[in-house]
Design a protein around this motif. Sequence first.
Motif, mmCIF file in Angstrom:
data_model
loop_
_atom_site.group_PDB
_atom_site.id
_atom_site.type_symbol
_atom_site.label_atom_id
_atom_site.label_comp_id
_atom_site.label_asym_id
_atom_site.label_seq_id
_atom_site.Cartn_x
_atom_site.Cartn_y
_atom_site.Cartn_z
ATOM 1 N N GLN A 106 169.311 35.282 85.905
ATOM 2 C CA GLN A 106 168.531 33.709 86.366
ATOM 3 C C GLN A 106 168.194 34.383 87.590
ATOM 4 N N THR A 153 172.070 35.151 88.196
ATOM 5 C CA THR A 153 173.446 34.337 87.442
ATOM 6 C C THR A 153 173.368 35.712 86.626
ATOM 7 N N ASN A 167 176.736 34.052 83.309
ATOM 8 C CA ASN A 167 177.283 32.988 84.344
ATOM 9 C C ASN A 167 177.727 33.397 85.447
ATOM 10 N N HIS A 197 162.768 30.462 85.619
ATOM 11 C CA HIS A 197 162.477 29.212 85.168
ATOM 12 C C HIS A 197 161.970 28.567 85.435
ATOM 13 N N SER A 252 164.776 25.569 86.062
ATOM 14 C CA SER A 252 166.196 26.009 86.641
ATOM 15 C C SER A 252 166.220 26.456 88.520
ATOM 16 N N HIS A 282 168.992 34.851 75.596
ATOM 17 C CA HIS A 282 168.630 34.772 78.023
ATOM 18 C C HIS A 282 168.213 33.845 78.226
ATOM 19 N N GLN A 323 167.768 29.591 79.240
ATOM 20 C CA GLN A 323 168.873 28.914 79.417
ATOM 21 C C GLN A 323 167.619 27.375 79.242
ATOM 22 N N ASN A 350 168.069 23.788 77.830
ATOM 23 C CA ASN A 350 168.996 22.523 76.783
ATOM 24 C C ASN A 350 168.227 21.852 75.900
ATOM 25 N N ASN A 394 168.623 25.150 68.679
ATOM 26 C CA ASN A 394 168.590 26.168 68.654
ATOM 27 C C ASN A 394 167.006 26.383 67.735
ATOM 28 N N ASP A 413 162.903 31.171 72.106
ATOM 29 C CA ASP A 413 163.190 32.109 72.192
ATOM 30 C C ASP A 413 163.876 32.858 72.789
#
Length: 359
Positions: A182, A198, A202, A264, A267, A329, A331, A333, A337, A341
């Motif tokens: 990431q 990361t 993480n 992303h 992020s 993989h 991320q 929030n 689910n 993704d």
Amino acid sequence: MLEEISIAFERQDYQTAAKLLKPLIKESGHDPWVHFYVARLQEVSGKHQEAEKIYRQLLKATINSKVLSQARQGLKRLEDFAKAEKQKAIAEATAEPNNTEQGILVLEPINSEQRTSAAKELARIMEIDPYSARLVLPSRSWRVYRIGKIGEMQFYGKQLQQSHIPCFWLKLSHIQNIQVYQVKYFSQSSKNPHVFCTSADNQLGTLSFSWSEVTAKVMGLLPIFEQVVDLNVRGKLERKTQTQDYAHFCDLHLPGRKSILRIHDSSYNFQEGLEISPNATHNTIRINWNNLINWLNENTLKTKTWSDFQPFGEGVLDQTETLRQIPTHIQINRRENSNWDAAFHLYSGIIFAKSAELN
């Protein structure tokens, strides 16, 4: 003469049956029994397509109930034989240890002119009705059609390709084993850009690479869902899930390192590292993201961009058995689910695996 032919078939004396049948084909060519015995001779000789054609013609052209019954039995024998041969071939295809891994069979887009003939072939090979086969054939993007042992996927795939239906197959492990990093920000730009990122566990680290290593850029929009309160048709309040926004993703493929750099919009830290987006602090996320993508495009002019994720995702969303085996993989929030993704990582992973095979 017909009775003698029947006795010859009962004795499995096919040479005699053929000899007795030969003059009757000329003398009594319109007799449905003659046609039936010709079909039987083709069947026992292994010429199943010719036999099936005659049996079906008899079902359409004759009213003799005994001939009709025998023709139906002949078709049933051919059908049972074909199924047994297919199961035997699949068993042989999956016998090797390397062919027992889970894999997917993917159909490629097909143009409208070929759709009718392709649907008939797909229906025949996969033993489904032509209408369902036509609905399955994709016209815009890849469609993940089936999951199972890779040997079986290869078996069906080769049959489809021989019938001019474009497709391919991949082991799921080729997608599951991709390292995904990431990206937090780019810290320097040159022929060897430098990123802070990361890992899957993480852990923060750095990675340097060359732009020439990037074989693909994969773009995708993933829906962000929110619970909202709205009026239903009866004027009463009800809660329902709606798409409120979209998360932007860009994957940079580095197959030589068996890795994907995943970026992303929400992020990525536009205030750190390189000033890719001027006035990043005061810009909207969308402006910053567009500036980042433009910068990436300038540095990867010869790299292919894949951006048809939307139709692919729509076609795979309900395949929970497949998506359950795909690490996301992603991320985001989320309250719950979302299959979107896993669908994006599957889409990007297929592109990655196909590129790795070519290289």
